[in-house]
Design a protein around this motif. Structure first.
Motif, PDB file in Angstrom:
ATOM      1  N   PRO A   8       0.519  -1.091  -0.399  1.00 32.87           N
ATOM      2  CA  PRO A   8       0.230  -0.031  -0.075  1.00 32.87           C
ATOM      3  C   PRO A   8       0.819   0.872  -0.047  1.00 32.87           C
ATOM      4  O   PRO A   8       2.119   1.044   0.078  1.00 32.87           O
ATOM      5  CB  PRO A   8      -0.799  -0.219   1.209  1.00 32.87           C
ATOM      6  CG  PRO A   8      -0.530  -1.873   2.043  1.00 32.87           C
ATOM      7  CD  PRO A   8       0.791  -2.202   0.996  1.00 32.87           C
ATOM      8  N   TRP A 379      -6.858  -3.099   0.368  1.00 30.53           N
ATOM      9  CA  TRP A 379      -5.794  -3.369   2.128  1.00 30.53           C
ATOM     10  C   TRP A 379      -6.266  -3.957   3.295  1.00 30.53           C
ATOM     11  O   TRP A 379      -7.458  -3.654   3.420  1.00 30.53           O
ATOM     12  CB  TRP A 379      -4.495  -2.473   2.042  1.00 30.53           C
ATOM     13  CG  TRP A 379      -3.926  -2.017   0.508  1.00 30.53           C
ATOM     14  CD1 TRP A 379      -4.278  -0.551   0.169  1.00 30.53           C
ATOM     15  CD2 TRP A 379      -2.900  -2.537  -0.051  1.00 30.53           C
ATOM     16  NE1 TRP A 379      -3.748  -0.838  -1.009  1.00 30.53           N
ATOM     17  CE2 TRP A 379      -3.033  -1.771  -0.981  1.00 30.53           C
ATOM     18  CE3 TRP A 379      -2.429  -3.677   0.328  1.00 30.53           C
ATOM     19  CZ2 TRP A 379      -2.004  -2.409  -1.790  1.00 30.53           C
ATOM     20  CZ3 TRP A 379      -1.200  -4.137  -0.403  1.00 30.53           C
ATOM     21  CH2 TRP A 379      -0.788  -3.628  -1.322  1.00 30.53           C
ATOM     22  N   TYR A 386      -1.196 -11.157   1.589  1.00 28.67           N
ATOM     23  CA  TYR A 386      -0.165  -9.901   0.935  1.00 28.67           C
ATOM     24  C   TYR A 386       1.041 -10.313   0.421  1.00 28.67           C
ATOM     25  O   TYR A 386       1.956  -9.361  -0.069  1.00 28.67           O
ATOM     26  CB  TYR A 386      -0.493  -8.730   1.792  1.00 28.67           C
ATOM     27  CG  TYR A 386      -1.852  -7.925   1.158  1.00 28.67           C
ATOM     28  CD1 TYR A 386      -2.768  -7.273   0.473  1.00 28.67           C
ATOM     29  CD2 TYR A 386      -3.248  -8.390   2.826  1.00 28.67           C
ATOM     30  CE1 TYR A 386      -3.978  -7.071   0.494  1.00 28.67           C
ATOM     31  CE2 TYR A 386      -3.965  -8.352   3.131  1.00 28.67           C
ATOM     32  CZ  TYR A 386      -4.596  -7.217   2.102  1.00 28.67           C
ATOM     33  OH  TYR A 386      -5.716  -6.976   1.738  1.00 28.67           O
TER      34      TYR A 386
END
Length: 400
Positions: A8, A379, A386
């Protein structure tokens, strides 16, 4: 193929990239939270602003519970190689997969809904594939709009009117939430007019008139535009500010449409729909709304805070006649009674009176808000790997 490891990227309250698997998972989670049912009717719906917030929730609830057919319109950006596609792009792809697997007939158009070309193209698709529209849901939220007649670009602003606005705000740019203070100077007449041009009802009305001119309003046609009233706590920067001026214009547009011959001829109706507070990409950008929403969540808890999916389900039930319409004195559909309950607002005001101290007792609500904002972009979503590369170059869905 564009398989790559992504993390992110946040600038202040803005997250500038999205995770495709996380964004898809948020759609799946919302889909699964809406009970499936079928009443045999499959109305034709046009959802403007289908890829986020209440537009997405209304689309999913319409598919899941009423088998809607038709078109969703959004304006999203693809993967560029340097930056991922927008979260709405990935959400649309996930929605298309779920709809196809469940046998729904829905098409998605990626275009600037404000433009004349977009309206013409969508009308062509409706004529070719679906015929007259039963429902037009207007849920567009954009920072700018180009006037199709003059070419002038209008930019919306979030400002108070008459006097500067000073209030506490939730700073969620770091790992731990904190209180900051915001001061916003009042909007000018020019800025207010521009905000009304973007967020008011002019474009909504144009859409209805274009459909009417193409004979695409079904008997009993219903159109609904999403709006918000909110608490007196946030009123100076929202309902009494430039955005509020735009919402008042939107509500006047509903009254004008209802008085118009083109709706009366079809026994049609137009509503503004007052939704309750929600964590959306638009709301997270409004100063102090984040803190207010965190406090509201603290007061209501998991079961009292109504999700966008729950509110969208309520809306469809009212529009389809499963439950009575809940209208206020101005003819607006109200979905926000849970938020504006007097006892709830009393508790929110008490927290607002001493925000620094209240944040300590509301830290769970603040973390919840931060998590929900990040989930909007895919996210911090459960069951997403991830640590593994993700395919970011996902095609826009085409009709199978």
């Amino acid at each position: 193929m564009s398989l790559r490891q992504i993390e992110p990227k946040q600038r202040g309250f803005l997250i500038v990239n999205a995770h495709p698997d996380g964004a898809a998972r948020t759609v799946h989670r919302m889909w699964e939270a809406i009970p499936a049912r079928s009443d045999g009717r499959r109305p034709v719906a046009l959802i403007l602003g289908h890829s986020a917030g209440y537009g997405l929730a209304t689309l999913l609830a319409g598919l899941r519970q009423h088998g809607i057919r038709g078109i969703g319109v959004a304006f999203e950006t693809p993967d560029t190689g340097r930056r991922t596609a927008s979260a709405g792009w990935y959400r649309t792809a996930a929605t298309a997969d779920l709809a196809a697997a469940d046998g729904h007939d829905i098409r998605f158009v990626n275009t600037d809904a404000f433009s004349i070309d977009a309206k013409s193209h969508v009308a062509d698709l409706l004529e070719e594939h679906y015929g007259p529209v039963d429902y037009l849901i207007y849920s567009l939220a954009a920072p700018r709009r180009t006037d199709p007649a003059t070419g002038e670009v209008h930019h919306s602003v979030i400002k108070p009117l008459g006097a500067a606005y000073e209030a506490p705000a939730l700073d969620f740019s770091a790992s731990e939430p904190a209180i900051s203070w915001t001061r916003i100077e009042p909007g000018t007449v020019t800025e207010t007019r521009a905000t009304v041009a973007v967020m008011g009802g002019e474009d909504w009305s144009v859409w209805v008139h274009v459909l009417a001119a193409r004979r695409l309003l079904a008997p009993g046609f219903t159109t609904a535009a999403l709006t918000y009233v909110g608490s007196e706590v946030t009123a100076p920067v929202y309902r009494q500010g430039t955005i509020g001026a735009a919402k008042e214009h939107l509500e006047q547009t509903a009254r004008d449409l209802n008085d118009s011959l083109l709706l009366k001829e079809n026994e049609g109706r137009a509503f503004t729909v007052v939704a309750g507070a929600a964590v959306t990409q638009a709301s997270s950008a409004i100063p102090s709304i984040a803190l207010y929403t965190a406090f509201l969540r603290t007061v209501l808890g998991d079961n009292g805070f109504r999700t966008t999916a729950q509110q969208a389900t309520d809306l469809w039930d009212q529009l389809e006649g499963r439950t009575p319409l809940v209208l206020d004195n101005e003819g607006r559909v109200r979905l926000d009674g849970w938020e504006l309950d007097g006892r709830v607002q009393d508790q929110v005001r008490a927290l607002w009176a001493d925000p620094q101290r209240s944040l300590e007792s509301s830290r769970a609500g603040a973390h919840w808000f931060m998590g929900e904002v990040r989930a909007l972009y895919g996210w911090n979503v459960d069951d997403v790997a991830y640590d593994q590369p993700a395919e970011t170059d996902i095609p826009w869905p085409t009709q199978r």
